[in-house]
Design an enzyme around this catalytic site. Structure first.
Site, short mmCIF file in Angstrom:
data_model
loop_
_atom_site.label_atom_id
_atom_site.label_comp_id
_atom_site.label_asym_id
_atom_site.label_seq_id
_atom_site.Cartn_x
_atom_site.Cartn_y
_atom_site.Cartn_z
N ASP A 154 1.24 -13.25 -22.05
CA ASP A 154 1.53 -14.77 -21.56
C ASP A 154 1.79 -16.03 -22.97
OD1 ASP A 154 0.85 -15.88 -18.58
OD2 ASP A 154 -1.24 -14.47 -20.07
N HIS A 206 0.84 -1.06 -0.49
CA HIS A 206 0.26 -0.19 -0.21
C HIS A 206 0.98 1.31 0.33
CE1 HIS A 206 -3.68 -2.06 1.21
NE2 HIS A 206 -3.73 -1.42 0.12
N CYS A 254 -2.40 -5.87 -25.80
CA CYS A 254 -2.17 -4.85 -24.20
C CYS A 254 -1.22 -5.49 -23.67
CB CYS A 254 -3.96 -5.63 -24.09
SG CYS A 254 -3.95 -6.96 -23.86
N GLU A 308 -3.89 -14.83 -26.27
CA GLU A 308 -2.06 -15.63 -25.69
C GLU A 308 -1.41 -16.33 -25.55
OE1 GLU A 308 -2.84 -13.09 -22.26
OE2 GLU A 308 -5.08 -13.90 -22.03
C1 PEP Z 1 -0.64 -11.23 -21.41
O1 PEP Z 1 -0.77 -11.83 -20.84
O2 PEP Z 1 0.50 -10.01 -22.12
C2 PEP Z 1 -1.70 -9.71 -20.53
C3 PEP Z 1 -1.63 -8.89 -20.86
O3 PEP Z 1 -2.65 -9.94 -19.77
P1 PEP Z 1 -1.98 -10.54 -18.20
O4 PEP Z 1 -0.13 -9.94 -18.54
O5 PEP Z 1 -2.81 -9.82 -17.26
O6 PEP Z 1 -2.07 -11.89 -18.01
MG MG Z 2 -2.79 -12.77 -19.71
#
Ligand code: PEP
Ligand code: MG
Length: 540
Positions: free
Chosen positions: A451, A186, A498, A427
């Site tokens: 991932d 935190h 992402c 992913e």
């Molecule tokens: C990813 O796997 O790139 C992703 C954006 O999901 P997370 O990082 O939440 O697994």
């Molecule tokens: Mg992921």
């Protein structure tokens, strides 16, 4: 002679200032007691005073930082109300331990219990238990848990508790240099919320550095104590560069994310929860395309109800002011678990019951979340995205459940957003390789490179030891990205990235040449990436 320590930069930029050592160790009485009853009375009085302090701190933090941050002190009050915590202190006192020892031993046992869990969120709560213990002890000793600095300084400490962070005089804190600390604590969260330059994991700090000049740099993760005139000059030049960069970036707010030759893409922000959404908006994202909904579950101590989830999603959409928000459904499992899920112990959790697999296995849990997203969708610009899909069958099953939930809401005459766009994360290599079959069934893809890299290269993303083997630009991953974009475009579907790779500016041009339509990055990266894209000319 100057000394350089290296740690991990958490947030902020660079500061040159004196160090202020925050003393934490106090010696406490160790002798046993004879009058158990009067010690128990002291305990009850101390707990009620602590609750009063916490309630005052809650109010102060609420005004200064908002509800999300203030809730830390609600959590502390709840911990103090925990019958097990109280019983433990009482038992020690009944065994003639004095109140200080009883509190310290209880805090030690609870902290160990939390630290032994596999869950980073629970591990980060160790600091909260220590904080409560310190508060009780400082009340007993009649000392104030307030730290007075005469001049603006960098706080040097072993670790900081949330109450320490908020009791400092805010106008005088220039940075935090911590020997320990964790990015999820935190204290780090509060530091990030205020963009206070913070470096953690600085190994051995020394209280004799109190008052010495230092350079704290969150970009390089370093603390220089007693810097030489040359080091100070260099830091001043770096500061000037950072300042000018910021001025240049500010000017990009409100401008288009387009290349020189007119290719425009969407530049969105990743967000793990509703916290600091206003600050993220200040970086001028065009939307939010990875709202990791599991964080609401990770913070809870029991399954959040449909109403709780609905309120979080609704508030997020309202705060996003009409910008698109992509709600990525629950990705619990692997490194993200909460005890109340009672997930089975697995040999290979990253290859186990996580994300959509868990949702398809526990459909009531999934349906509750889908109802909340669909209902909240009526209050803004919501999209929905499913994680870890690896087959057409899985996608079909998922879409069937989504349609069932819509049907139920209709039958119950509950208003919701019917036509929200539906996408999936790509992913896994499996999803990328069959993206041609998946594309016709969805509105968009979002490539999760974290991932995708882990599963393509068979490299556990949690294991620091594997860093020497990691090539974040591995050709196999880049090929899968390119293939996914081509397959989506065959069906006129848009594709975003992402994962963390979306923020890698050495790949921005490659991604644009692949035809990626959207990049989703952490908020501080929005303007630098816009600047990068505006400098590109893809016709060359
Ligand atoms: C990813 O796997 O790139 C992703 C954006 O999901 P997370 O990082 O939440 O697994
Ligand atoms: Mg992921």
């Amino acid at each position: 002679m100057s000394k350089i320590l290296t740690g991990i930069g958490i947030c902020g930029d660079l500061v040159i200032a004196p160090l202020f050592y925050c003393e934490q160790e106090i010696s406490l009485p160790t002798e046993n007691i004879t009058d158990i009853n009067s010690e128990l009375t002291r305990l009850n009085q101390t707990i009620s005073l602590a609750k009063q302090e916490l309630s005052d701190l809650y109010e102060k933090t609420l005004k200064q930082y908002g509800q999300e941050k203030a809730s830390i002190f609600e959590v502390h009050q709840m911990m103090l109300d925990d019958p097990d915590f109280y019983e433990s202190i009482k038992n020690f006192i009944e065994n003639k331990e004095n109140i200080f020892q009883a509190i310290q031993k209880t805090a030690h046992n609870f902290a160990k219990m939390l630290a032994d869990t596999d869950d980073p969120y629970m591990q980060a709560r160790v600091a909260d238990i220590k904080d409560i213990c310190k508060r009780l002890i400082s009340i007993l000793l009649g000392t104030k848990s307030n730290y007075m600095m005469e001049q603006p300084s960098i706080i040097l400490a072993k670790d900081l508790t949330p109450s320490q962070v908020v009791t400092f005089d805010e106008s005088k804190i220039l940075g935090f240099a911590l020997q320990e600390g964790s990015a999820n604590s935190h204290a780090s969260i509060l530091a990030k919320a205020n963009s206070i330059t913070t470096v953690i994991n600085l190994k051995e700090i020394d209280k004799n550095w109190n008052g010495k000049t230092a350079i704290l740099n969150a970009h390089t993760g370093t603390l220089i104590i007693d810097p030489s005139p040359e080091q100070i000059n260099q830091a001043k030049k770096d500061l000037e560069i950072i300042k000018n960069q910021k001025i240049a970036l500010e000017k990009l707010k409100g401008t288009k994310t387009s290349t020189k030759d007119g290719k425009t893409i969407k530049l969105y922000a990743n967000k793990n929860d509703i916290e600091d959404i206003d600050k993220a908006l200040n970086q001028d994202p065009e939307g939010f395309s990875l709202f990791r909904t599991e964080f609401t579950y990770l913070k809870a101590s029991a399954y959040p109800t449909e109403e709780t989830l609905f309120n979080v999603y609704k508030e997020t959409l309202i705060k996003a002011k009409g910008k698109e928000v992509v709600f990525r459904t629950l990705d619990i499992g692997a490194d993200k678990t909460a005890p109340y899920f009672n997930l089975p112990k697995e040999e290979n959790p990253a290859l186990g019951l996580r994300a959509i697999r868990l949702c398809l296995t526990r459909q009531e849990l999934f349906k509750t979340q889908l109802r909340a997203i669909l209902r909240a969708g009526a209050f803004g610009n919501a999209l929905i995205m499913f994680p870890m899909i690896i087959s057409v069958k899985e996608l079909d099953n998922t879409l069937t459940i989504l349609n069932e939930v819509k049907q139920e809401l209709k039958t119950q005459a509950i208003s919701f957003k019917e036509d929200l766009q539906v996408g999936i994360m790509i992913e896994t290599p499996a999803a990328a390789l069959i993206s041609e079959d998946l594309a016709p069934k969805v509105d968009f893809f979002s490539i999760g490179t974290n991932d995708l890299t882990q599963y393509t290269c068979a490299l556990d993303r949690q294991n620091r030891e594997l860093l020497p083997f990691l090539d974040t630009h591995h050709k196999a991953v880049l090929k899968l990205i390119e293939m996914t974009v081509q397959n989506a475009h065959k069906y006129n579907k848009w594709v975003g990235i992402c994962g963390e790779l979306a923020s890698d500016m050495t790949l921005t041009e490659t991604f644009l040449r692949f035809g990626v339509d959207e990049l989703s990055v952490t908020p501080p990266n929005i303007l630098p990436i816009r600047q990068k894209i505006q400098s590109l000319d893809l016709s060359k």
